[in-house]
Design a protein around this motif. Structure first.
Motif, PDB file in Angstrom:
ATOM      1  N   UNK A 296      60.314   5.914   0.550  1.00 25.38           N
ATOM      2  CA  UNK A 296      59.148   6.771   0.331  1.00 25.38           C
ATOM      3  C   UNK A 296      59.526   7.960  -0.549  1.00 25.38           C
ATOM      4  N   UNK A 297      60.654   8.602  -0.227  1.00 25.42           N
ATOM      5  CA  UNK A 297      61.083   9.764  -0.998  1.00 25.42           C
ATOM      6  C   UNK A 297      61.353   9.375  -2.452  1.00 25.42           C
ATOM      7  N   UNK A 298      62.071   8.266  -2.653  1.00 22.92           N
ATOM      8  CA  UNK A 298      62.369   7.819  -4.019  1.00 22.92           C
ATOM      9  C   UNK A 298      61.077   7.500  -4.770  1.00 22.92           C
TER      10      UNK A 298
ATOM     11  N   UNK B 204      67.604   8.413 -12.947  1.00 21.96           N
ATOM     12  CA  UNK B 204      68.797   9.256 -12.887  1.00 21.96           C
ATOM     13  C   UNK B 204      68.506  10.555 -12.136  1.00 21.96           C
ATOM     14  N   UNK B 205      67.366  11.172 -12.418  1.00 24.50           N
ATOM     15  CA  UNK B 205      66.994  12.418 -11.741  1.00 24.50           C
ATOM     16  C   UNK B 205      66.766  12.191 -10.243  1.00 24.50           C
ATOM     17  N   UNK B 206      66.113  11.085  -9.906  1.00 24.97           N
ATOM     18  CA  UNK B 206      65.889  10.759  -8.491  1.00 24.97           C
ATOM     19  C   UNK B 206      67.230  10.520  -7.809  1.00 24.97           C
TER      20      UNK B 206
ATOM     21  N   UNK C 282      72.976   6.153  -5.961  1.00 23.05           N
ATOM     22  CA  UNK C 282      73.248   5.603  -7.285  1.00 23.05           C
ATOM     23  C   UNK C 282      71.926   5.262  -7.970  1.00 23.05           C
ATOM     24  N   UNK C 283      71.965   5.207  -9.270  1.00 20.20           N
ATOM     25  CA  UNK C 283      70.775   4.875 -10.054  1.00 20.20           C
ATOM     26  C   UNK C 283      70.279   3.475  -9.686  1.00 20.20           C
TER      27      UNK C 283
ATOM     28  N   UNK D  61      70.594   1.940  -6.795  1.00 16.44           N
ATOM     29  CA  UNK D  61      69.957   1.982  -5.479  1.00 16.44           C
ATOM     30  C   UNK D  61      68.537   2.508  -5.614  1.00 16.44           C
ATOM     31  N   UNK D  62      68.356   3.541  -6.416  1.00 16.31           N
ATOM     32  CA  UNK D  62      67.018   4.091  -6.647  1.00 16.31           C
ATOM     33  C   UNK D  62      66.132   3.024  -7.270  1.00 16.31           C
ATOM     34  N   UNK D  63      66.658   2.324  -8.249  1.00 23.31           N
ATOM     35  CA  UNK D  63      65.899   1.273  -8.925  1.00 23.31           C
ATOM     36  C   UNK D  63      65.463   0.203  -7.920  1.00 23.31           C
ATOM     37  N   UNK D  64      66.371  -0.200  -7.033  1.00 23.89           N
ATOM     38  CA  UNK D  64      66.061  -1.211  -6.025  1.00 23.89           C
ATOM     39  C   UNK D  64      65.037  -0.680  -5.025  1.00 23.89           C
ATOM     40  N   UNK D  65      65.189   0.568  -4.586  1.00 25.24           N
ATOM     41  CA  UNK D  65      64.217   1.185  -3.677  1.00 25.24           C
ATOM     42  C   UNK D  65      62.814   1.147  -4.288  1.00 25.24           C
ATOM     43  N   UNK D  66      62.723   1.500  -5.560  1.00 24.98           N
ATOM     44  CA  UNK D  66      61.420   1.535  -6.226  1.00 24.98           C
ATOM     45  C   UNK D  66      60.831   0.136  -6.375  1.00 24.98           C
ATOM     46  N   UNK D  67      61.689  -0.831  -6.648  1.00 20.50           N
ATOM     47  CA  UNK D  67      61.225  -2.215  -6.754  1.00 20.50           C
ATOM     48  C   UNK D  67      60.674  -2.682  -5.409  1.00 20.50           C
ATOM     49  N   UNK D  68      61.418  -2.450  -4.348  1.00 20.70           N
ATOM     50  CA  UNK D  68      60.984  -2.872  -3.016  1.00 20.70           C
ATOM     51  C   UNK D  68      59.716  -2.126  -2.606  1.00 20.70           C
ATOM     52  N   UNK D  69      59.676  -0.820  -2.857  1.00 25.70           N
ATOM     53  CA  UNK D  69      58.509  -0.019  -2.497  1.00 25.70           C
ATOM     54  C   UNK D  69      57.273  -0.496  -3.242  1.00 25.70           C
TER      55      UNK D  69
END
Length: 189
Positions: A131-133, A145-147, A154-155, A157-165
């Motif tokens: 949710x935060x990402x 990168x900023x997130x 890691x970038x 992990x953020x990318x994967x979080x956003x994909x899943x979200x």
């Protein structure tokens, strides 16, 4: 077994090549194991990917695992059973029509407002990190990168979080809209 230990130590330190090697080493066996539980190729692939994502996200704990194949099969079995439960709940939801639909403000709410309500509901149901990402990337318009810097991730992990979200939010909205349509049809026939 010594090769597993070396791979686990490297993965625990964030080595993506070691993670890929670990994935390639166990992916096929794990998919067969999961397929025996789910009887579905699609669910088996989904569970395998979820299990390896969980392993990557919790990679720091890998150093304490003595027998990785046993660990892998146990967490994958649990993930497969959870997936089957979730699938059963989703089927029940679409066939039984959720009684909470009586409270849906369809008549008083514009189509666009209703979509925003559903998006907000879906975001509220995301795990806290996802949710935060998602909110940082989509609402504050930060780059991966900023997130990653703000959250200490890691970038990738953020990318994967956003994909899943994003997949979860899309699926949630689709299911709610289908249920709303079915409810509307049922009450107007």
């Amino acid at each position: 077994m010594d090769q597993d230990i070396a791979l686990l130590l490297a993965v625990a330190q964030g080595d993506e090549r070691a993670f890929t090697a670990l994935y390639n080493r166990y992916h096929q066996r794990l998919a067969i194991h999961i397929y025996r539980i789910t009887k579905s190729t699609e669910l088996a692939e989904e569970v395998v990917h979820d299990v390896f994502l969980k392993i990557w996200l919790n990679r720091e704990t890998l150093t304490g695992i003595g027998n990785f194949p046993v660990y892998l099969y146990v967490i994958s079995k649990n993930a497969a059973l959870n997936c089957l439960k979730r699938t059963a709940r989703e089927k029940a939801l679409t066939t039984d029509l959720d009684p909470a639909l009586d409270q849906l403000p369809l008549a008083e709410t514009s189509e666009e407002d209703y979509r925003y309500i559903l998006i907000d509901e879906a975001i509220d149901r995301l795990p806290p990190q996802q949710r935060q990402a998602y909110l940082l990337a989509r609402h504050e318009r930060l780059t991966y990168t900023e997130v990653a810097m703000r959250m200490g991730l890691s970038k990738e992990t953020v990318k994967k979080y956003l994909q899943i979200a994003t997949e979860f939010i899309s699926g949630y909205i689709t299911k709610k809209l289908i249920i709303s349509i079915l409810f509307f049809i049922q009450n107007n026939l």
